[in-house]
Scaffold this motif. Structure first.
Motif, PDB file in Angstrom:
ATOM      1  N   LEU A  37       2.995   2.806   3.242  1.00 46.67           N
ATOM      2  CA  LEU A  37       2.325   1.732   2.495  1.00 46.67           C
ATOM      3  C   LEU A  37       0.806   1.834   2.627  1.00 46.67           C
ATOM      4  N   ARG A  38       0.325   2.179   3.797  1.00 46.02           N
ATOM      5  CA  ARG A  38      -1.127   2.331   3.967  1.00 46.02           C
ATOM      6  C   ARG A  38      -1.661   3.486   3.142  1.00 46.02           C
ATOM      7  N   ARG A  41      -1.754   2.486  -0.447  1.00 41.90           N
ATOM      8  CA  ARG A  41      -2.890   1.586  -0.691  1.00 41.90           C
ATOM      9  C   ARG A  41      -4.164   2.377  -0.931  1.00 41.90           C
ATOM     10  N   ARG A  45      -5.890   2.536  -4.880  1.00 37.90           N
ATOM     11  CA  ARG A  45      -7.108   1.734  -5.012  1.00 37.90           C
ATOM     12  C   ARG A  45      -7.964   2.263  -6.162  1.00 37.90           C
ATOM     13  N   GLU A  78       2.191  -5.487   5.469  1.00 37.23           N
ATOM     14  CA  GLU A  78       1.544  -4.278   4.953  1.00 37.23           C
ATOM     15  C   GLU A  78       1.764  -4.167   3.462  1.00 37.23           C
ATOM     16  N   THR A  79       2.925  -4.626   2.984  1.00 41.37           N
ATOM     17  CA  THR A  79       3.196  -4.636   1.543  1.00 41.37           C
ATOM     18  C   THR A  79       2.230  -5.562   0.815  1.00 41.37           C
ATOM     19  N   THR A  82      -1.158  -3.964   0.531  1.00 45.90           N
ATOM     20  CA  THR A  82      -1.160  -2.919  -0.499  1.00 45.90           C
ATOM     21  C   THR A  82      -1.212  -3.528  -1.889  1.00 45.90           C
ATOM     22  N   ASP A  85      -4.730  -4.686  -2.661  1.00 43.20           N
ATOM     23  CA  ASP A  85      -5.787  -3.677  -2.735  1.00 43.20           C
ATOM     24  C   ASP A  85      -5.714  -2.814  -3.984  1.00 43.20           C
TER      25      ASP A  85
END
Length: 565
Positions: A37-38, A41, A45, A78-79, A82, A85
């Protein structure tokens, strides 16, 4: 393009699971999910196509993740990050806000704190979505944990708008009465700002500020007094209502200094309306002149009253001398007593008021008229000056250019000075503006006075004061006297100092120096000299005397060493 591959891996983890050795609390490899997920993201972006590819996957993760365990909450959080962002769909962003809203009901304080912090970041971009969780956010104000209640307060203030301002102010005012001391200043400041921005009516605005002053007066912003007096002054239809509300509040409590200052100002301005007793929607209460004067005297004598508060009360008494119909002997006696007060400002003010009674009683009613309305957004003035200082006309373009010419006369002259505005030329103008000085100088330091100019009976003297609490600051009081047989009119004194110093010129007490040793003209110069550089001062005097225009430009190099060392 790696986004589809990452999406497929994450989808597999969510839907089919993985080996039991990588499962934590029933969540399939939450560490891997968080890392994916990170990465998504970062890749999504500011990238429209990648964001569209992720929308369905993120919705699937948000709806299928188990929230009964912390591992699931970590993946969900974390979702949410994301979703916020990337360039996600509007419906998906609402879903993310709702997830944070569910976090607010979690029993874990850390999760509630994370939710409040995240919602505070989203309130500007997704205000309507966050607004749906306003009741839950308000409930969080009662959290026993200080960090949680502070975050809830910040978010509650951010959620105030024109449609909910009445309801939110009720909740915030209730919180203000019981909130911890370290939050009271932030809460009071936030309520005042929100009321100023979204007030539906002037009366509601006045009531809200009064509630804050009575509840947490010692914690309000420094400009609260000036803002409320300006608000009341601009609402003519509410003058009677305001003075009655403030009188009642002052009679109940004289410990909240901002409240006392506003009440004293309002009673001084509109005390005649207080005695009339014509108040709609307010319980009838008979007030006589003796009670009003006794209440202001109580403020003057209270050990809780600050010097500034006593100044408001003394000025209010003086103004009531023209508003009340009874004998003024009681007011004159109080004014006379404070003529020997140890506080320099109160002493100066009392002496000036006593002089007004004794020598200029015929001008007293005109001098103490009700204050005109000050335009919102104008230059900030001292709170004391707000009681009695009238606006002066701005200098013309030619006057400004003349000042620049003066500043050019010194090598390295400072351009940080202001041109003193021209003031009233009436015979009593000098007295009027002397009374209007915002504050009296502090107790004089032992620096000898200096005579710097004398011509045809016109004399200019400098007095020096260096406040002990700020040795870098030098106050110079310019006093112009006239022993000739003709008045000096259109008197203007301008100054310049070297670049290493900062100079501020206050407005003079008038522009007419009375003949035969009459009332002088005084003016205050504030010079900041942090490096204790040798002080040089260049002055320019312009005035009319004996029908002739006079202009004198000279440099003062013999200033006492004590004034700058």
């Amino acid at each position: 393009m790696v986004v589809p591959q990452l999406a497929q891996i994450l989808r597999t983890l969510v839907t089919t699971g993985c080996s039991t050795e990588h499962s934590i609390s029933g969540v399939s490899d939450p560490f891997l999910q968080v890392q994916i997920l990170r990465l998504l993201r970062i890749l999504g972006r500011n990238h429209e196509e990648s964001s569209e590819t992720m929308n369905d996957l993120l919705a699937q993760v948000a709806t299928n993740t188990d929230t009964s365990r912390n591992a699931g909450n970590a993946v969900l959080f974390e979702t949410v990050l994301t979703i916020m962002d990337i360039r996600s769909a509007a419906g998906l962003r609402v879903l993310a806000v709702n997830i944070l809203g569910r976090f607010l009901h979690n029993s874990d304080r850390n999760i509630r704190y994370v939710a409040l912090t995240s919602l505070l970041r989203l309130v500007q971009s997704d205000h309507s979505a966050v607004q749906r969780h306003r009741p839950t956010v308000v409930e969080c104000l009662q959290e026993t944990d200080a960090s949680l209640s502070r975050r809830a307060l910040e978010l509650s203030l951010a959620l105030v708008n024109g449609s909910n301002v009445r309801a939110m102010m009720q909740e915030l005012q209730a919180f203000l009465e019981s909130c911890p001391p370290d939050l009271r200043a932030d809460c009071a400041s936030g309520i005042l700002l929100a009321a100023e921005r979204f007030a539906p009516t002037k009366r509601w605005h006045i009531d809200t500020i009064l509630h804050v002053l009575t509840t947490a007066g010692t914690h309000v912003r420094d400009d609260a007094v000036a803002n409320l007096t300006q608000l009341i002054g601009g609402a003519q239809e509410l003058h009677a209502y305001s003075v009655r509300r403030l009188y009642n509040a002052l009679a109940e409590d004289i410990s909240q200094q901002p409240l006392v200052q506003v009440a004293a100002w309002c009673i001084g301005e509109y005390g005649d309306l207080l005695l009339e007793g014509n108040f709609e929607e307010i319980e009838p209460l008979q007030v006589d002149e003796e009670e009003v004067l006794a209440l202001l005297e109580k403020v003057l004598q209270s050990h809780m009253s600050l010097p500034a508060t006593r100044g408001y009360a003394l000025t209010a008494l003086m103004k009531l001398s023209t508003r009340l119909r009874g004998d003024n002997n009681r007011i004159r006696q109080v004014v006379s007593i404070y003529g020997s007060c140890l506080d320099m400002e109160l002493q100066q003010r009392a002496v000036e008021y006593d002089t007004l009674f004794r020598k200029y009683d015929h001008m007293r009613a005109a001098i103490l008229e009700k204050m005109p309305l000050v335009e919102q957004g104008g230059p900030q003035v001292d709170e004391e000056a707000k009681e009695s200082k009238e606006g002066a006309p701005a200098p013309t373009e030619s006057q400004a250019s003349q000042l620049l010419d003066l500043l050019d006369l010194l090598d390295g002259a400072s351009g940080n000075a202001q041109h003193p505005p021209l003031l009233d030329r009436s015979p009593g103008g000098a007295l009027v503006h002397l009374l209007d000085l915002p504050c009296a100088p502090p107790s004089p330091a032992p620096i000898p006075d200096l005579k710097v100019f004398e011509r045809e009976g016109v004399q200019l003297n400098l007095s020096f004061i260096r406040p002990p609490e700020n040795p870098a600051l030098l106050l110079i009081i310019i006093t112009a006297t006239n022993s000739s047989e003709s008045d000096v009119t259109h008197f203007i004194c301008q100054a310049a100092v070297p670049k290493s110093l900062q100079l501020q010129l206050q407005a003079p007490s008038g522009n007419t120096v009375s003949a035969r040793g009459g009332f002088p003209v005084t003016q205050l110069f504030r010079i900041l000299n942090p490096n204790k550089a040798p002080l040089r001062l260049k002055l320019r005097l312009t005035y009319n005397h004996f029908g002739q225009s006079v202009q004198e430009i000279f440099e003062v190099n013999n200033l006492p060493v004590e004034s700058w060392q």
